[in-house]
Design an enzyme around this catalytic site. Structure first.
Site, PDB file in Angstrom:
ATOM      1  N   CYS A  79       0.831  -1.203   0.000  1.00 50.73           N
ATOM      2  CA  CYS A  79       0.000   0.000   0.000  1.00 50.73           C
ATOM      3  C   CYS A  79       0.871   1.261   0.000  1.00 50.73           C
ATOM      4  CB  CYS A  79      -1.011  -0.028   1.144  1.00 50.73           C
ATOM      5  SG  CYS A  79      -2.352   1.159   0.901  1.00 50.73           S
ATOM      6  N   HIS A 170      -3.247  -4.870   1.216  1.00 52.17           N
ATOM      7  CA  HIS A 170      -2.715  -5.188   2.549  1.00 52.17           C
ATOM      8  C   HIS A 170      -2.735  -6.690   2.824  1.00 52.17           C
ATOM      9  CE1 HIS A 170      -2.512  -1.079   4.260  1.00 52.17           C
ATOM     10  NE2 HIS A 170      -3.465  -0.829   3.385  1.00 52.17           N
ATOM     11  N   GLU A 172      -1.165  -8.281   5.069  1.00 50.11           N
ATOM     12  CA  GLU A 172      -1.057  -8.503   6.515  1.00 50.11           C
ATOM     13  C   GLU A 172      -2.414  -8.548   7.210  1.00 50.11           C
ATOM     14  OE1 GLU A 172      -1.218  -4.045   6.098  1.00 50.11           O
ATOM     15  OE2 GLU A 172      -0.452  -5.707   4.921  1.00 50.11           O
TER      16      GLU A 172
END
EC number: 4.3.3.6
Length: 186
Positions: A79, A170, A172
């Site tokens: 990002c 993202h 994560e």
């Protein structure tokens, strides 16, 4: 066990640390210069790219990231990290690191309230990847040697150039560790 430095100046730091550890790596937060040279991989997380850019320059971490990437250290930029890793940025006060020969448009998918998740096909993955887009950038131009790994809505959202992977989304936040495992296995 590979030691991965997670740039910990702002953004999704704890989430990346958890993902690296779940994928079998050792994650170390990077808040000052001197840590990057001890790492075998780097994560540049999402957050606010202008803020992170200023802090990277002020702390001396920017120069260490550039040197490590030039020496072949694997980098995963997500990002805002993708914005920072780019060679060119369409607007704003961000000083790009120039790790990937791309031009990036910031917040290309709208503001935070228009965040979304989508299934995308990623080059080399055997099944779709559920990507989380939050004020996501988009790759506008790819230079020579840049591999497009994924597209969404006709726009490039994942790229790789050598040892650097850049994602507009993202990983994560998903629980799907494939990108973190790519970093650990690089």
């Amino acid at each position: 066990m590979r030691r991965i430095g997670v740039i910990a100046l702002q953004g999704d730091v704890s989430e990346h640390i958890s993902a690296i550890e779940a994928a079998g790596g050792q994650a170390v937060p990077v808040r000052r210069a001197g840590i990057i040279p001890t790492c075998s991989g780097i994560v540049i997380p999402g957050g606010e790219s202008t803020t992170i850019s200023r802090q990277l320059e002020r702390t001396g971490i920017a120069a260490e990231i550039k040197q490590a990437a030039a020496n072949g250290t694997p980098v995963l930029a997500t990002c805002a990290g993708l914005v920072l890793a780019a060679k060119e940025i369409d607007a704003g006060d961000v000083k790009p690191l120039g790790l990937i020969d791309i031009s990036v448009g910031r917040n290309a998918f709208g503001p935070q309230r228009e965040s979304f998740e989508a299934e995308i096909n990623v080059e080399g993955f055997d099944r779709p990847y559920r990507a989380v887009f939050i004020r996501a950038p988009v790759v506008l131009r790819c230079g020579e040697g840049v591999e497009k790994l994924a597209r969404f809505g006709g726009r490039t959202v994942a790229v790789r150039q050598g040892n650097v992977i850049g994602l507009a989304f993202h990983p994560e936040l998903t629980g799907d560790l494939r990108f973190h495992k790519m970093l650990l296995e690089a």
